[in-house]
Design a protein around this motif. Structure first.
Motif, PDB file in Angstrom:
ATOM      1  N   ASP A 315       2.328  -7.456 -10.713  1.00 51.92           N
ATOM      2  CA  ASP A 315       2.694  -6.605  -9.570  1.00 51.92           C
ATOM      3  C   ASP A 315       3.355  -5.291  -9.990  1.00 51.92           C
ATOM      4  OD1 ASP A 315       1.752  -8.551  -7.796  1.00 51.92           O
ATOM      5  OD2 ASP A 315       3.701  -9.582  -7.765  1.00 51.92           O
ATOM      6  N   ALA A 316       3.324  -4.968 -11.285  1.00 47.03           N
ATOM      7  CA  ALA A 316       4.022  -3.769 -11.759  1.00 47.03           C
ATOM      8  C   ALA A 316       3.434  -2.501 -11.159  1.00 47.03           C
ATOM      9  CB  ALA A 316       3.971  -3.707 -13.281  1.00 47.03           C
ATOM     10  N   TYR A 317       2.144  -2.519 -10.857  1.00 46.57           N
ATOM     11  CA  TYR A 317       1.489  -1.304 -10.341  1.00 46.57           C
ATOM     12  C   TYR A 317       2.006  -0.911  -8.967  1.00 46.57           C
ATOM     13  CZ  TYR A 317      -1.285  -4.220  -7.175  1.00 46.57           C
ATOM     14  OH  TYR A 317      -1.680  -5.071  -6.175  1.00 46.57           O
ATOM     15  N   LEU A 318       2.635  -1.830  -8.249  1.00 48.36           N
ATOM     16  CA  LEU A 318       3.058  -1.552  -6.885  1.00 48.36           C
ATOM     17  C   LEU A 318       4.081  -0.419  -6.808  1.00 48.36           C
ATOM     18  CD1 LEU A 318       3.412  -5.231  -5.550  1.00 48.36           C
ATOM     19  CD2 LEU A 318       1.520  -3.628  -5.203  1.00 48.36           C
ATOM     20  N   GLN A 319       4.891  -0.264  -7.841  1.00 48.76           N
ATOM     21  CA  GLN A 319       5.927   0.774  -7.796  1.00 48.76           C
ATOM     22  C   GLN A 319       5.356   2.182  -7.921  1.00 48.76           C
ATOM     23  OE1 GLN A 319       8.393   0.878 -11.464  1.00 48.76           O
ATOM     24  NE2 GLN A 319       6.946  -0.628 -12.314  1.00 48.76           N
ATOM     25  N   PHE A 320       4.081   2.300  -8.285  1.00 47.03           N
ATOM     26  CA  PHE A 320       3.468   3.607  -8.494  1.00 47.03           C
ATOM     27  C   PHE A 320       2.546   4.029  -7.356  1.00 47.03           C
ATOM     28  CE2 PHE A 320       3.961   1.631 -12.762  1.00 47.03           C
ATOM     29  CZ  PHE A 320       5.003   2.433 -13.205  1.00 47.03           C
ATOM     30  N   ILE A 321       2.447   3.233  -6.308  1.00 49.57           N
ATOM     31  CA  ILE A 321       1.561   3.570  -5.197  1.00 49.57           C
ATOM     32  C   ILE A 321       2.373   3.631  -3.904  1.00 49.57           C
ATOM     33  CG2 ILE A 321      -0.431   2.500  -6.322  1.00 49.57           C
ATOM     34  CD1 ILE A 321      -0.071   0.075  -4.512  1.00 49.57           C
ATOM     35  N   PRO A 322       1.843   4.292  -2.873  1.00 51.96           N
ATOM     36  CA  PRO A 322       2.565   4.382  -1.593  1.00 51.96           C
ATOM     37  C   PRO A 322       2.846   2.983  -1.011  1.00 51.96           C
ATOM     38  CG  PRO A 322       0.760   5.952  -1.640  1.00 51.96           C
ATOM     39  CD  PRO A 322       0.593   5.075  -2.836  1.00 51.96           C
ATOM     40  N   GLU A 323       3.935   2.893  -0.243  1.00 42.87           N
ATOM     41  CA  GLU A 323       4.342   1.605   0.321  1.00 42.87           C
ATOM     42  C   GLU A 323       3.276   1.019   1.236  1.00 42.87           C
ATOM     43  OE1 GLU A 323       8.162  -0.287   2.754  1.00 42.87           O
ATOM     44  OE2 GLU A 323       8.115   1.842   2.178  1.00 42.87           O
ATOM     45  N   ALA A 324       2.528   1.898   1.902  1.00 42.01           N
ATOM     46  CA  ALA A 324       1.510   1.412   2.836  1.00 42.01           C
ATOM     47  C   ALA A 324       0.379   0.675   2.135  1.00 42.01           C
ATOM     48  CB  ALA A 324       0.945   2.576   3.639  1.00 42.01           C
ATOM     49  N   LEU A 325       0.229   0.856   0.838  1.00 38.80           N
ATOM     50  CA  LEU A 325      -0.873   0.220   0.103  1.00 38.80           C
ATOM     51  C   LEU A 325      -0.426  -0.977  -0.723  1.00 38.80           C
ATOM     52  CD1 LEU A 325      -2.688   3.424  -1.271  1.00 38.80           C
ATOM     53  CD2 LEU A 325      -3.249   2.095   0.783  1.00 38.80           C
ATOM     54  N   ARG A 326       0.835  -1.335  -0.652  1.00 38.49           N
ATOM     55  CA  ARG A 326       1.352  -2.366  -1.543  1.00 38.49           C
ATOM     56  C   ARG A 326       0.938  -3.786  -1.177  1.00 38.49           C
ATOM     57  NH1 ARG A 326       7.446   0.164  -2.637  1.00 38.49           N
ATOM     58  NH2 ARG A 326       6.638   2.026  -3.731  1.00 38.49           N
ATOM     59  N   ASP A 327       0.275  -3.936  -0.045  1.00 36.92           N
ATOM     60  CA  ASP A 327      -0.240  -5.254   0.304  1.00 36.92           C
ATOM     61  C   ASP A 327      -1.691  -5.434  -0.138  1.00 36.92           C
ATOM     62  OD1 ASP A 327      -1.230  -3.387   2.037  1.00 36.92           O
ATOM     63  OD2 ASP A 327      -1.208  -4.715   3.806  1.00 36.92           O
ATOM     64  N   ARG A 328      -2.224  -4.462  -0.852  1.00 35.26           N
ATOM     65  CA  ARG A 328      -3.616  -4.506  -1.297  1.00 35.26           C
ATOM     66  C   ARG A 328      -3.683  -4.880  -2.779  1.00 35.26           C
ATOM     67  NH1 ARG A 328      -7.345  -1.712   2.010  1.00 35.26           N
ATOM     68  NH2 ARG A 328      -6.364  -0.797   3.877  1.00 35.26           N
ATOM     69  N   PRO A 329      -4.799  -5.483  -3.214  1.00 27.85           N
ATOM     70  CA  PRO A 329      -4.941  -5.875  -4.617  1.00 27.85           C
ATOM     71  C   PRO A 329      -5.169  -4.658  -5.522  1.00 27.85           C
ATOM     72  CG  PRO A 329      -6.964  -6.344  -3.431  1.00 27.85           C
ATOM     73  CD  PRO A 329      -5.952  -5.939  -2.398  1.00 27.85           C
ATOM     74  N   LEU A 330      -5.032  -4.879  -6.821  1.00 25.32           N
ATOM     75  CA  LEU A 330      -5.126  -3.797  -7.793  1.00 25.32           C
ATOM     76  C   LEU A 330      -6.490  -3.115  -7.786  1.00 25.32           C
ATOM     77  CD1 LEU A 330      -3.970  -2.206 -10.205  1.00 25.32           C
ATOM     78  CD2 LEU A 330      -4.693  -4.081 -11.702  1.00 25.32           C
ATOM     79  N   ARG A 331      -7.547  -3.882  -7.559  1.00 26.02           N
ATOM     80  CA  ARG A 331      -8.902  -3.323  -7.627  1.00 26.02           C
ATOM     81  C   ARG A 331      -9.362  -2.717  -6.295  1.00 26.02           C
ATOM     82  NH1 ARG A 331     -11.258  -4.607 -12.358  1.00 26.02           N
ATOM     83  NH2 ARG A 331     -10.350  -6.326 -13.570  1.00 26.02           N
ATOM     84  N   ASP A 332      -8.512  -2.704  -5.313  1.00 25.13           N
ATOM     85  CA  ASP A 332      -8.873  -2.072  -4.051  1.00 25.13           C
ATOM     86  C   ASP A 332      -9.100  -0.573  -4.285  1.00 25.13           C
ATOM     87  OD1 ASP A 332      -7.961  -0.503  -1.469  1.00 25.13           O
ATOM     88  OD2 ASP A 332      -8.523  -2.520  -0.811  1.00 25.13           O
ATOM     89  N   PRO A 333     -10.174   0.005  -3.718  1.00 26.98           N
ATOM     90  CA  PRO A 333     -10.471   1.436  -3.954  1.00 26.98           C
ATOM     91  C   PRO A 333      -9.317   2.359  -3.588  1.00 26.98           C
ATOM     92  CG  PRO A 333     -12.353   0.359  -2.942  1.00 26.98           C
ATOM     93  CD  PRO A 333     -11.240  -0.640  -2.931  1.00 26.98           C
ATOM     94  N   LEU A 334      -8.594   2.060  -2.523  1.00 24.15           N
ATOM     95  CA  LEU A 334      -7.469   2.910  -2.158  1.00 24.15           C
ATOM     96  C   LEU A 334      -6.344   2.833  -3.186  1.00 24.15           C
ATOM     97  CD1 LEU A 334      -7.279   2.254   1.708  1.00 24.15           C
ATOM     98  CD2 LEU A 334      -8.272   4.222   0.509  1.00 24.15           C
ATOM     99  N   VAL A 335      -6.124   1.637  -3.722  1.00 25.61           N
ATOM    100  CA  VAL A 335      -5.102   1.472  -4.756  1.00 25.61           C
ATOM    101  C   VAL A 335      -5.517   2.191  -6.031  1.00 25.61           C
ATOM    102  CG1 VAL A 335      -3.920  -0.204  -6.225  1.00 25.61           C
ATOM    103  CG2 VAL A 335      -4.274  -0.710  -3.803  1.00 25.61           C
ATOM    104  N   VAL A 336      -6.793   2.057  -6.378  1.00 29.60           N
ATOM    105  CA  VAL A 336      -7.291   2.758  -7.568  1.00 29.60           C
ATOM    106  C   VAL A 336      -7.122   4.270  -7.413  1.00 29.60           C
ATOM    107  CG1 VAL A 336      -9.344   3.266  -8.939  1.00 29.60           C
ATOM    108  CG2 VAL A 336      -8.902   0.928  -8.179  1.00 29.60           C
ATOM    109  N   GLY A 337      -7.438   4.781  -6.233  1.00 30.33           N
ATOM    110  CA  GLY A 337      -7.277   6.210  -5.994  1.00 30.33           C
ATOM    111  C   GLY A 337      -5.831   6.655  -6.076  1.00 30.33           C
ATOM    112  N   ALA A 338      -4.933   5.829  -5.539  1.00 28.92           N
ATOM    113  CA  ALA A 338      -3.506   6.161  -5.599  1.00 28.92           C
ATOM    114  C   ALA A 338      -2.999   6.159  -7.041  1.00 28.92           C
ATOM    115  CB  ALA A 338      -2.704   5.174  -4.756  1.00 28.92           C
ATOM    116  N   LEU A 339      -3.460   5.187  -7.826  1.00 33.57           N
ATOM    117  CA  LEU A 339      -3.062   5.142  -9.224  1.00 33.57           C
ATOM    118  C   LEU A 339      -3.611   6.335 -10.004  1.00 33.57           C
ATOM    119  CD1 LEU A 339      -3.400   1.336 -10.068  1.00 33.57           C
ATOM    120  CD2 LEU A 339      -1.295   2.675  -9.911  1.00 33.57           C
ATOM    121  N   GLU A 340      -4.824   6.772  -9.639  1.00 30.61           N
ATOM    122  CA  GLU A 340      -5.379   7.959 -10.301  1.00 30.61           C
ATOM    123  C   GLU A 340      -4.564   9.209  -9.975  1.00 30.61           C
ATOM    124  OE1 GLU A 340      -9.455   8.212  -9.180  1.00 30.61           O
ATOM    125  OE2 GLU A 340     -10.135   6.785 -10.714  1.00 30.61           O
TER     126      GLU A 340
END
Length: 415
Positions: A315-340
């Protein structure tokens, strides 16, 4: 530099338009040969083969008419080996700075770095001592007694470091921060190379009328301004702004080319024209190599650190993405975009720091740039065709060779 200016444009054009796969398939070529010829990026390098053959042919055909000072002597292979050992071990040692492992082995990178840098220091000292003792050294250390000569080498070294930072950092910024393609790379790097070529040409013309120090100072200040402008880049910067910043730096770097080369050959004298020219070139390449080594070391360690931060725990990636996306898995396209986006901001901040350091390094070149010397009136006469041999003869008759065994400094170089 004109050839370098064409490099990014031609390279991007090849990658974007050359598709060897279809031609190879139509010709029935497959297997290992197709694997070698199919990738378009390989043709960026293959193109240099005929260019190299043409250059060798022209050099072979023209060299009999080249005028050069020749004298009997021996090639200092041992001295060259010591200098080569110093360069190799020093650059490898710098590349390993900050590494946590070496190719998956248990060898301590810090210890290897210390040993390599120690060998480089010993080899350098040995090469210098040998250069002072042998009759025909690979590189005569006594040349560096001349302030203009040493200053020219130092300016070349420092600006070479900045040039490597600009060309590699600019390419990385376009690729990793702006996610630009071949067209964007072509515009950015083409602006850098083209402006460098223009600056070099302009400096060659204006040193007829302007002192070397002023031309070098203008180039150094422009380079610093370009690097500081580059340090203000953000992930939202336009590619045109990137090209402008690189172009300003390239113009400044180009303006320093002729002053440092002219100062070195004027200070060295007729017998050492070739050595002086080589020292300035090698100093620039050494600065670029050091810059590349530091960029590689810093970049690789930073990438490892960021990777560890993202994947430290599930769950370490959660601290680097917006709070609204933290209920989504790592491979979710929105999460990937936020991490990029996060990675893009981190990369931009890293490059900003590197550009600021390069600007500071370039600023160190100001004092040696002001010490390049050169006599404007005599240099203009030489450039206009006054015979160098007469000046050399008059100088020798007046005072003979220098006490250190080197030729008296030449008043100028016919470019």
């Amino acid at each position: 530099f004109l050839g370098m200016a064409a490099g990014p444009v031609v390279g991007a054009a090849i990658i974007g338009s050359v598709q060897p796969e279809d031609a190879l398939a139509a010709a029935g070529i497959g297997g290992p040969l197709a694997a070698i010829l199919a990738p378009a990026w390989r043709w960026v390098f293959y193109l240099n083969v005929p260019i190299g053959i043409i250059a060798l042919t022209l050099a072979w055909a023209a060299s009999p008419d080249w005028e050069s000072t020749r004298r009997a002597g021996r090639v200092d292979i041992v001295g060259a080996a010591w200098f080569g050992l110093a360069l190799i071990t020093g650059l490898i040692g710098l590349t390993l700075v900050g590494s946590t492992e070496i190719a998956g082995t248990a060898v301590d990178p810090t210890m290897v770095t210390v040993v390599l840098l120690g060998i480089a220091a010993i080899a350098s000292a040995t090469a210098v001592v040998r250069g002072l003792r042998v009759r025909d050294p690979f590189l005569d250390p006594r040349l560096f007694r001349s302030v203009p000569f040493s200053s020219a080498a130092l300016v070349s070294l420092l600006t070479g470091y900045a040039f490597a930072t600009a060309i590699i950092g600019g390419a990385v910024f376009v690729d990793r921060v702006l996610y630009g393609g071949p067209d964007e790379q072509r515009l950015a790097l083409g602006a850098l190379a083209g402006a460098t070529a223009i600056g070099a040409l302009v400096s060659g013309l204006i040193v007829r009328f302007v002192p070397l120090q002023l031309v070098a100072l203008a180039g150094i200040l422009l380079s610093i301004g370009g690097l500081l402008a580059m340090s203000s880049w953000t992930p939202t910067v336009t590619i045109e702004t990137v090209a402008l910043g690189l172009g300003v730096f390239g113009l400044g770097f180009g303006l320093t080319v002729t002053p440092r080369s002219t100062a070195a050959v004027e200070a060295a004298g007729r017998r050492a024209f070739g050595t002086a020219s080589a020292v300035v070139t090698v100093a620039r390449m050494l600065g670029m190599a050091v810059g590349l080594a530091i960029l590689t070391a810093y970049g690789s360690t930073t990438i490892d650190r960021l990777y560890d931060e993202v994947y430290a725990t599930p769950d370490a990636y959660l601290q680097f993405i917006p709070e609204a996306l933290r209920d989504r898995p790592l491979r979710d396209p929105l999460v990937v975009g936020a991490l990029e986006e996060w990675a893009s901001r981190e990369a931009a901040s890293i490059m900003v720091g590197l550009f600021v350091v390069a600007a500071a390094v370039t600023a160190v070149a100001i004092p040696p740039g002001l010490a390049l010397g050169g006599r404007q009136r005599t240099r203009t006469r030489m450039l206009d065709g006054a015979p160098a041999a007469r000046d050399a003869t008059e100088g020798t008759a007046a005072g003979g060779p220098d006490t250190d065994g080197l030729d008296s400094p030449e008043p100028g170089l016919a470019l």
